[in-house]
Design a protein around this motif. Structure first.
Motif, PDB file in Angstrom:
ATOM      1  N   UNK A 223     -16.926 -27.664   3.774  1.00  0.00           N
ATOM      2  CA  UNK A 223     -16.081 -28.580   4.796  1.00  0.00           C
ATOM      3  C   UNK A 223     -15.007 -28.729   5.404  1.00  0.00           C
ATOM      4  N   UNK A 224     -14.264 -28.663   4.491  1.00  0.00           N
ATOM      5  CA  UNK A 224     -12.255 -28.054   5.218  1.00  0.00           C
ATOM      6  C   UNK A 224     -12.898 -27.426   5.813  1.00  0.00           C
ATOM      7  N   UNK A 225     -13.222 -26.385   5.809  1.00  0.00           N
ATOM      8  CA  UNK A 225     -13.216 -25.036   7.023  1.00  0.00           C
ATOM      9  C   UNK A 225     -13.548 -25.164   7.828  1.00  0.00           C
ATOM     10  N   UNK A 226     -14.608 -25.863   8.252  1.00  0.00           N
ATOM     11  CA  UNK A 226     -15.706 -26.279   9.337  1.00  0.00           C
ATOM     12  C   UNK A 226     -14.442 -27.300   9.780  1.00  0.00           C
ATOM     13  N   UNK A 227     -13.648 -28.190   9.424  1.00  0.00           N
ATOM     14  CA  UNK A 227     -13.212 -29.149   9.877  1.00  0.00           C
ATOM     15  C   UNK A 227     -11.512 -28.727  10.171  1.00  0.00           C
ATOM     16  N   UNK A 228     -11.130 -27.101   9.748  1.00  0.00           N
ATOM     17  CA  UNK A 228     -10.310 -26.582  10.724  1.00  0.00           C
ATOM     18  C   UNK A 228      -9.903 -25.997  11.374  1.00  0.00           C
ATOM     19  N   UNK A 229      -9.777 -26.240  12.952  1.00  0.00           N
ATOM     20  CA  UNK A 229      -9.717 -25.215  13.847  1.00  0.00           C
ATOM     21  C   UNK A 229      -8.618 -23.880  13.704  1.00  0.00           C
ATOM     22  N   UNK A 230      -9.106 -23.241  12.972  1.00  0.00           N
ATOM     23  CA  UNK A 230      -8.274 -22.041  11.930  1.00  0.00           C
ATOM     24  C   UNK A 230      -8.860 -20.867  12.577  1.00  0.00           C
ATOM     25  N   UNK A 231      -8.234 -20.070  13.251  1.00  0.00           N
ATOM     26  CA  UNK A 231      -8.417 -18.383  13.214  1.00  0.00           C
ATOM     27  C   UNK A 231      -8.370 -17.226  12.421  1.00  0.00           C
ATOM     28  N   UNK A 232      -9.359 -15.954  12.520  1.00  0.00           N
ATOM     29  CA  UNK A 232      -8.229 -15.152  11.882  1.00  0.00           C
ATOM     30  C   UNK A 232      -7.508 -14.574  12.603  1.00  0.00           C
ATOM     31  N   UNK A 233      -5.914 -13.959  11.730  1.00  0.00           N
ATOM     32  CA  UNK A 233      -4.729 -13.236  12.074  1.00  0.00           C
ATOM     33  C   UNK A 233      -4.782 -12.594  11.704  1.00  0.00           C
ATOM     34  N   UNK A 234      -5.044 -11.089  12.589  1.00  0.00           N
ATOM     35  CA  UNK A 234      -5.070  -9.507  12.024  1.00  0.00           C
ATOM     36  C   UNK A 234      -3.383  -9.255  11.108  1.00  0.00           C
ATOM     37  N   UNK A 235      -3.579  -8.786   9.801  1.00  0.00           N
ATOM     38  CA  UNK A 235      -2.651  -8.944   8.925  1.00  0.00           C
ATOM     39  C   UNK A 235      -2.512  -7.245   9.667  1.00  0.00           C
ATOM     40  N   UNK A 236      -1.072  -7.534   9.302  1.00  0.00           N
ATOM     41  CA  UNK A 236       0.126  -6.521   9.386  1.00  0.00           C
ATOM     42  C   UNK A 236      -0.354  -5.371   9.100  1.00  0.00           C
ATOM     43  N   UNK A 237      -0.170  -4.072   9.980  1.00  0.00           N
ATOM     44  CA  UNK A 237      -0.640  -2.415   9.373  1.00  0.00           C
ATOM     45  C   UNK A 237       0.289  -1.791   8.054  1.00  0.00           C
ATOM     46  N   UNK A 238      -0.142  -1.844   6.835  1.00  0.00           N
ATOM     47  CA  UNK A 238       1.273  -1.731   6.071  1.00  0.00           C
ATOM     48  C   UNK A 238       0.266   0.142   5.126  1.00  0.00           C
ATOM     49  N   UNK A 239       1.206   1.039   4.962  1.00  0.00           N
ATOM     50  CA  UNK A 239       0.825   2.250   4.470  1.00  0.00           C
ATOM     51  C   UNK A 239       1.696   2.646   3.137  1.00  0.00           C
ATOM     52  N   UNK A 240       1.251   3.178   2.653  1.00  0.00           N
ATOM     53  CA  UNK A 240       1.890   3.021   1.208  1.00  0.00           C
ATOM     54  C   UNK A 240       2.675   4.011   1.177  1.00  0.00           C
ATOM     55  N   UNK A 241       3.853   4.337   1.384  1.00  0.00           N
ATOM     56  CA  UNK A 241       5.050   5.459   1.602  1.00  0.00           C
ATOM     57  C   UNK A 241       4.873   6.985   0.347  1.00  0.00           C
ATOM     58  N   UNK A 242       4.944   7.280   1.092  1.00  0.00           N
ATOM     59  CA  UNK A 242       5.141   8.605  -0.610  1.00  0.00           C
ATOM     60  C   UNK A 242       6.279   8.520  -1.146  1.00  0.00           C
ATOM     61  N   UNK A 243       5.801   8.908  -3.002  1.00  0.00           N
ATOM     62  CA  UNK A 243       6.483   8.666  -3.714  1.00  0.00           C
ATOM     63  C   UNK A 243       7.501   9.716  -3.661  1.00  0.00           C
ATOM     64  N   UNK A 244       9.160   9.419  -3.548  1.00  0.00           N
ATOM     65  CA  UNK A 244       9.577  10.334  -3.784  1.00  0.00           C
ATOM     66  C   UNK A 244       9.867  11.523  -4.657  1.00  0.00           C
ATOM     67  N   UNK A 245      10.422  12.515  -4.581  1.00  0.00           N
ATOM     68  CA  UNK A 245      10.469  13.353  -5.981  1.00  0.00           C
ATOM     69  C   UNK A 245      11.205  12.550  -7.139  1.00  0.00           C
ATOM     70  N   UNK A 246      11.032  12.983  -8.162  1.00  0.00           N
ATOM     71  CA  UNK A 246      12.109  12.393  -9.612  1.00  0.00           C
ATOM     72  C   UNK A 246      13.770  12.928  -8.915  1.00  0.00           C
ATOM     73  N   UNK A 247      14.619  12.391  -9.373  1.00  0.00           N
ATOM     74  CA  UNK A 247      15.825  12.693  -8.930  1.00  0.00           C
ATOM     75  C   UNK A 247      16.526  12.630 -10.584  1.00  0.00           C
ATOM     76  N   UNK A 248      15.991  12.800 -11.823  1.00  0.00           N
ATOM     77  CA  UNK A 248      16.391  13.140 -13.239  1.00  0.00           C
ATOM     78  C   UNK A 248      16.080  12.040 -14.126  1.00  0.00           C
ATOM     79  N   UNK A 249      15.562  11.016 -13.434  1.00  0.00           N
ATOM     80  CA  UNK A 249      15.533  10.042 -14.298  1.00  0.00           C
ATOM     81  C   UNK A 249      14.696  10.188 -15.492  1.00  0.00           C
ATOM     82  N   UNK A 250      15.314   9.625 -16.377  1.00  0.00           N
ATOM     83  CA  UNK A 250      14.487   9.714 -17.943  1.00  0.00           C
ATOM     84  C   UNK A 250      14.796   8.355 -18.860  1.00  0.00           C
ATOM     85  N   UNK A 251      12.686   7.882 -18.952  1.00  0.00           N
ATOM     86  CA  UNK A 251      12.486   6.764 -20.006  1.00  0.00           C
ATOM     87  C   UNK A 251      13.928   6.902 -21.098  1.00  0.00           C
ATOM     88  N   UNK A 252      14.375   5.205 -21.324  1.00  0.00           N
ATOM     89  CA  UNK A 252      15.146   5.595 -22.793  1.00  0.00           C
ATOM     90  C   UNK A 252      13.708   5.409 -24.099  1.00  0.00           C
TER      91      UNK A 252
END
Length: 267
Positions: A223-252
């Motif tokens: 009922x709530x959905x039917x009562x509100x005059x909403x419409x679908x908003x296209x989501x932004x186009x997102x792409x996962x960037x490539x992970x950069x090569x390691x710069x020498x970090x080591x986990x403690x």
């Protein structure tokens, strides 16, 4: 044999429709955010009528920064000296927000009136001012939806018994809730009087039959959905960037941090 209207809803049917409605609610949320709309949904009804469960499912996949649930405690001494609606006004949405009131200013028409927490004069003043207040909200551009969850006395009593027996839900039951059993007719009269004064064309009440919680949730959301005059908003186009090569970090070394014990290994 139960008729088609009251037959138990198959779990698979319920879960499929719930997911569909929750997906539409996300679309509604994105429309609210993109359009700068302000949506207020009021949930009222007797204790154990299913308001909390419906709010939980409705908001389950929504962004908590967009859709807020407001469940206020009893007023402070300072709030008792304010204009009655004042403590609720500060929780109203700004542009792009949804606010779900788990009980609302209608406390004065229900529990406060029945339990004697307000005077007769304060109750009558509320019934006069509330329609004016809500017309102001609507005229100011707020989308206001009000739902009353209706539960029978037998079903309410059974839900109370289950809460008493369940340690994970016993917190939901208070002495005030149990008092509502002995004041069933008083609450009924208070609700009827409330509807007479506040079921207005600008902000009508919608009654949700809630003896069947699953049906109540689906019916209210649809009922709530039917009562509100909403419409679908296209989501932004997102792409996962490539992970950069390691710069020498080591986990403690793990021994430098304190980890949570692996409780699950002992199950």
């Amino acid at each position: 044999m139960a008729d088609e209207k009251t037959a138990k809803l198959p779990r698979a049917v319920y879960e499929r429709e719930l997911l569909r409605l929750q997906t539409e609610l996300v679309k509604l949320q994105e429309w609210v955010r993109a359009d700068g709309a302000r949506l207020v949904v009021v949930f009222e009804g007797r204790d154990a009528a299913g308001k909390g469960g419906t709010i939980k499912r409705l908001a389950e996949h929504l962004n908590p920064r967009v859709a807020r649930t407001v469940a206020l405690p009893k007023p402070t001494e300072r709030e008792r000296t304010q204009w009655y609606f004042q403590r609720y006004v500060k929780h109203l949405p700004t542009a792009g927000e949804i606010v779900l009131f788990d009980r609302s200013w209608y406390n004065r028409a229900g529990v406060e009136h029945v339990m004697g927490f307000c005077t007769k004069e304060e109750h009558q003043l509320f019934l006069r001012q509330c329609p004016v207040f809500e017309r102001m909200l609507v005229e100011g551009g707020i989308l206001l939806r009000k739902y009353w969850f209706s539960v029978s006395d037998a079903v309410q009593a059974e839900r109370f018994r289950r809460r008493l027996a369940d340690p994970t839900r016993r917190w939901k039951l208070s002495a005030m809730d149990l008092e509502s059993i002995t004041r069933w007719e008083a609450y009924s009269r208070a609700k009827d009087e409330m509807l007479v004064h506040t079921d207005i064309s600008d902000a009508p009440w919608y009654i949700v039959e809630s003896d069947d919680k699953k049906r109540a949730r689906l019916n209210m959301m649809a009922h709530l959905l039917d009562s509100v005059p909403y419409h679908e908003v296209p989501p932004p186009v997102l792409e996962l960037p490539p992970r950069p090569p390691s710069s020498g970090y080591e986990r403690p070394p793990r021994g430098l941090q304190t980890y949570v014990p692996d409780h699950s290994a002992n199950l």
